[in-house]
Design an enzyme around this catalytic site. Sequence first.
Site, PDB file in Angstrom:
ATOM      1  N   LYS A  22       0.844  -1.214   0.000  1.00 25.98           N
ATOM      2  CA  LYS A  22       0.000   0.000   0.000  1.00 25.98           C
ATOM      3  C   LYS A  22       0.871   1.253   0.000  1.00 25.98           C
ATOM      4  CE  LYS A  22      -1.651   1.709   4.051  1.00 25.98           C
ATOM      5  NZ  LYS A  22      -1.415   3.146   4.240  1.00 25.98           N
ATOM      6  N   ASN A  23       1.861   1.268   0.881  1.00 21.79           N
ATOM      7  CA  ASN A  23       2.636   2.505   1.046  1.00 21.79           C
ATOM      8  C   ASN A  23       3.586   2.773  -0.117  1.00 21.79           C
ATOM      9  OD1 ASN A  23       1.319   2.983   3.380  1.00 21.79           O
ATOM     10  ND2 ASN A  23       3.040   2.569   4.755  1.00 21.79           N
ATOM     11  N   ARG A  93      -4.573  10.342   4.598  1.00 19.86           N
ATOM     12  CA  ARG A  93      -3.436  11.271   4.692  1.00 19.86           C
ATOM     13  C   ARG A  93      -2.557  11.243   3.450  1.00 19.86           C
ATOM     14  NH1 ARG A  93      -1.188  14.079   8.522  1.00 19.86           N
ATOM     15  NH2 ARG A  93       0.753  13.894   7.378  1.00 19.86           N
ATOM     16  N   CYS A 117      -5.037  13.006  13.174  1.00 19.13           N
ATOM     17  CA  CYS A 117      -4.950  11.569  12.913  1.00 19.13           C
ATOM     18  C   CYS A 117      -4.826  10.860  14.259  1.00 19.13           C
ATOM     19  CB  CYS A 117      -3.728  11.333  12.041  1.00 19.13           C
ATOM     20  SG  CYS A 117      -3.241   9.642  11.912  1.00 19.13           S
ATOM     21  N   ARG A 122       0.789  14.881  12.958  1.00 20.18           N
ATOM     22  CA  ARG A 122       1.524  14.520  11.734  1.00 20.18           C
ATOM     23  C   ARG A 122       1.692  15.762  10.860  1.00 20.18           C
ATOM     24  NH1 ARG A 122      -0.754   8.808   9.618  1.00 20.18           N
ATOM     25  NH2 ARG A 122       1.177   8.830   8.435  1.00 20.18           N
ATOM     26  N   PRO A 123       2.683  16.581  11.189  1.00 18.81           N
ATOM     27  CA  PRO A 123       2.879  17.819  10.434  1.00 18.81           C
ATOM     28  C   PRO A 123       3.420  17.545   9.033  1.00 18.81           C
ATOM     29  CG  PRO A 123       4.666  17.511  12.008  1.00 18.81           C
ATOM     30  CD  PRO A 123       3.707  16.367  12.221  1.00 18.81           C
ATOM     31  N   ILE A 124       3.376  18.557   8.160  1.00 18.71           N
ATOM     32  CA  ILE A 124       3.992  18.423   6.827  1.00 18.71           C
ATOM     33  C   ILE A 124       5.018  19.543   6.608  1.00 18.71           C
ATOM     34  CG2 ILE A 124       2.085  17.166   5.737  1.00 18.71           C
ATOM     35  CD1 ILE A 124       1.468  19.932   4.320  1.00 18.71           C
ATOM     36  N   ASP A 125       5.547  20.083   7.714  1.00 19.85           N
ATOM     37  CA  ASP A 125       6.502  21.195   7.599  1.00 19.85           C
ATOM     38  C   ASP A 125       7.732  20.822   6.762  1.00 19.85           C
ATOM     39  OD1 ASP A 125       6.869  19.463   9.903  1.00 19.85           O
ATOM     40  OD2 ASP A 125       8.611  20.694  10.397  1.00 19.85           O
ATOM     41  N   LEU A 126       8.177  19.565   6.854  1.00 22.61           N
ATOM     42  CA  LEU A 126       9.385  19.181   6.104  1.00 22.61           C
ATOM     43  C   LEU A 126       9.100  19.104   4.592  1.00 22.61           C
ATOM     44  CD1 LEU A 126      10.643  16.441   8.593  1.00 22.61           C
ATOM     45  CD2 LEU A 126      11.619  18.731   8.278  1.00 22.61           C
ATOM     46  N   ASP A 308       5.079   0.754  11.904  1.00 24.14           N
ATOM     47  CA  ASP A 308       3.832   0.129  11.464  1.00 24.14           C
ATOM     48  C   ASP A 308       3.653  -1.307  11.966  1.00 24.14           C
ATOM     49  OD1 ASP A 308       3.040   2.417  10.249  1.00 24.14           O
ATOM     50  OD2 ASP A 308       3.414   1.768   8.199  1.00 24.14           O
ATOM     51  N   ARG A 400      -8.472  -0.131   5.060  1.00 25.21           N
ATOM     52  CA  ARG A 400      -7.650   0.882   4.392  1.00 25.21           C
ATOM     53  C   ARG A 400      -6.304   0.297   3.958  1.00 25.21           C
ATOM     54  NH1 ARG A 400      -5.965   4.664   8.077  1.00 25.21           N
ATOM     55  NH2 ARG A 400      -4.562   5.047   6.357  1.00 25.21           N
TER      56      ARG A 400
HETATM   57  C1  UD1 Z   1       4.498   6.940   6.223  1.00 25.91           C
HETATM   58  C2  UD1 Z   1       3.607   5.741   6.124  1.00 25.91           C
HETATM   59  C3  UD1 Z   1       3.159   5.280   7.503  1.00 25.91           C
HETATM   60  C4  UD1 Z   1       4.374   5.065   8.397  1.00 25.91           C
HETATM   61  C5  UD1 Z   1       5.279   6.278   8.394  1.00 25.91           C
HETATM   62  C6  UD1 Z   1       6.584   6.046   9.136  1.00 25.91           C
HETATM   63  C7  UD1 Z   1       2.543   6.060   3.999  1.00 25.91           C
HETATM   64  C8  UD1 Z   1       1.290   6.359   3.243  1.00 25.91           C
HETATM   65  N1  UD1 Z   1       2.456   6.088   5.315  1.00 25.91           N
HETATM   66  O1  UD1 Z   1       3.728   7.986   6.802  1.00 25.91           O
HETATM   67  O2  UD1 Z   1       2.437   4.069   7.354  1.00 25.91           O
HETATM   68  O3  UD1 Z   1       3.928   4.816   9.709  1.00 25.91           O
HETATM   69  O4  UD1 Z   1       5.625   6.645   7.044  1.00 25.91           O
HETATM   70  O5  UD1 Z   1       7.280   4.968   8.605  1.00 25.91           O
HETATM   71  O6  UD1 Z   1       3.560   5.755   3.422  1.00 25.91           O
HETATM   72  N2  UD1 Z   1       7.271  14.572  10.437  1.00 25.91           N
HETATM   73  C9  UD1 Z   1       7.560  15.886  10.711  1.00 25.91           C
HETATM   74  N3  UD1 Z   1       7.388  16.816   9.710  1.00 25.91           N
HETATM   75  C10 UD1 Z   1       6.981  16.454   8.467  1.00 25.91           C
HETATM   76  C11 UD1 Z   1       6.711  15.100   8.186  1.00 25.91           C
HETATM   77  C12 UD1 Z   1       6.866  14.178   9.196  1.00 25.91           C
HETATM   78  O7  UD1 Z   1       7.936  16.236  11.830  1.00 25.91           O
HETATM   79  O8  UD1 Z   1       6.864  17.338   7.602  1.00 25.91           O
HETATM   80  C13 UD1 Z   1       7.420  13.554  11.508  1.00 25.91           C
HETATM   81  C14 UD1 Z   1       6.138  12.793  11.792  1.00 25.91           C
HETATM   82  O9  UD1 Z   1       5.328  13.496  12.709  1.00 25.91           O
HETATM   83  C15 UD1 Z   1       6.676  11.503  12.348  1.00 25.91           C
HETATM   84  C16 UD1 Z   1       7.953  11.274  11.529  1.00 25.91           C
HETATM   85  O10 UD1 Z   1       8.310  12.560  11.021  1.00 25.91           O
HETATM   86  O11 UD1 Z   1       7.030  11.688  13.699  1.00 25.91           O
HETATM   87  C17 UD1 Z   1       7.804  10.311  10.391  1.00 25.91           C
HETATM   88  O12 UD1 Z   1       6.687  10.691   9.602  1.00 25.91           O
HETATM   89  P1  UD1 Z   1       6.605  10.352   8.051  1.00 25.91           P
HETATM   90  O13 UD1 Z   1       7.728   9.455   7.663  1.00 25.91           O
HETATM   91  O14 UD1 Z   1       6.427  11.604   7.290  1.00 25.91           O
HETATM   92  O15 UD1 Z   1       5.241   9.533   7.966  1.00 25.91           O
HETATM   93  P2  UD1 Z   1       4.272   9.478   6.722  1.00 25.91           P
HETATM   94  O16 UD1 Z   1       5.058   9.644   5.464  1.00 25.91           O
HETATM   95  O17 UD1 Z   1       3.118  10.375   6.948  1.00 25.91           O
END
Ligand code: UD1
Length: 455
Positions: A22-23, A93, A117, A122-126, A308, A400
């Site tokens: 899926k991922n 997401r 969630c 789960r921020p997207i700042d990065l 996961d 899902r």
């Molecule tokens: C993906 C997977 C999810 C898995 C996760 C970690 C998909 C669809 N989902 O989620 O199943 O649990 O990877 O392996 O592939 N973070 C920040 N800023 C950001 C983005 C992330 O601080 O901009 C933090 C998150 O809060 C978390 C960590 O980084 O603590 C990892 O998150 P991330 O790898 O981005 O998870 P997803 O890609 O959302």
Amino acid sequence: MDMFVIRGGRRLAGAVAVSGSKNAALPILAATLAVDGSCLLHNVPDLADIRTLAELLGTLQVEVRRTRTGAMQIVHHGDSACVADYELVRKMRAGISVLGPLLGRRGRACVSLPGGCNIGHRPIDLHLKGLAALGAEIRIERGYVIAEADRLHGADIYLGGPCGSTVTGTCNVMTAAVFAEGTTTIEAAACEPEVVDLGQFLISAGARISGLGTPTLRIEGVDRLSGCEHTVIPDRIEAATLMIAGAITRSSVEITHVEPAQLTAVIEKLREIGVGIECRGDALAVDGSGSLTAAECIALPHPALPTDIQAQLTALLSTAEGISIVTDKVFPDRFMHIAELARMGARVRREGASAIISGPARLSGAAVMASDLRASAALVLAGLAADGPSIVRRIYHLDRGYESLETKLRSLGADVQRTRDHADHIPLELADPLTPARPAAPHFATHPSRKKRPA
Ligand code: UD1
């Protein structure tokens, strides 16, 4: 809404095949937005999240259809749309994965922010930091992130965050950088196999990317990507969940269509717990008949133990001898399953980002509620191991991310039924716990053939 009724305590046997990841499939499908021409994707699992993303792509002038052989064909009908609607992104997401492809290929992306969630903040700042470094103008308005650029340019980008690398963030920035003028270097990139698979797909379409699977990616910009064919990798999280199903029921099962090299940390940890695992090409033979002992597990970015499977490992360790500690450094608040596992008799409590588990507990079937995708899997696993019937509600979370999990478990001999969540379908023992239980077969946990490991 559907629920599972599970009659636990049965040993499993036989072989079961793992579906496509899926991922990996989600960001690859999203990246088809950036490809001129049609793509053919094999091994895409049939899941709620995939159908939602296909619907979202439909609103972005990209048609996704299943061929008669089960492959997914992706056909473009235009490239002017750039708005990813809230109603679809809020369901999943991974909808945010369209941000990089839209910006890179169409020069503009307007994507609803995914919102809260159940597994924590789960921020997207990065993602935004990386896209801004490529030259995008970014603003947040009315709940949408709007990113625009006439032409992206290559940059040196550090993508590490407080909890390590970001998987979807790396996918977004890598896909946008494919179209940037010059060279982009991403440091602290996610090394997960799903990111590698997206990179391989982009390379097949004409991208120039090196360093996949390492923390440093180098991307040389190209003008366009062309249609291609790609086979999605097997789902390593489903494989791990099925391995734990064998272990928690003290059974011997074979998991096929796997890529063992993507499961090294899981295999090592299960062996340490006492589970026998033999790699046979693309299959894993799992032997859970030995006694299981406590372990310390820490979920970290790949190649360490994946977050996961943190919940599923917690379920397994509740049945192992001794005190285990399961820590999640990726999503430190991902512990909604603990209270539900406790309803089934697990002795587990939370300490910060850790679950402390005292085992072995003899699990007892109960009515429990799924809170998120992997928590649902943990509850199903606990149900397989428990005495008597369990019901797991809100199975839509499980749908899902797991393709026909109940069918696969039934093929191994488990008693798992999907039914509407309705009072008439509650097993008698759960509707009235004082009703004497039906005489059951001896529980596998007390099976005389169970061997004690020397201390
Ligand atoms: C993906 C997977 C999810 C898995 C996760 C970690 C998909 C669809 N989902 O989620 O199943 O649990 O990877 O392996 O592939 N973070 C920040 N800023 C950001 C983005 C992330 O601080 O901009 C933090 C998150 O809060 C978390 C960590 O980084 O603590 C990892 O998150 P991330 O790898 O981005 O998870 P997803 O890609 O959302």
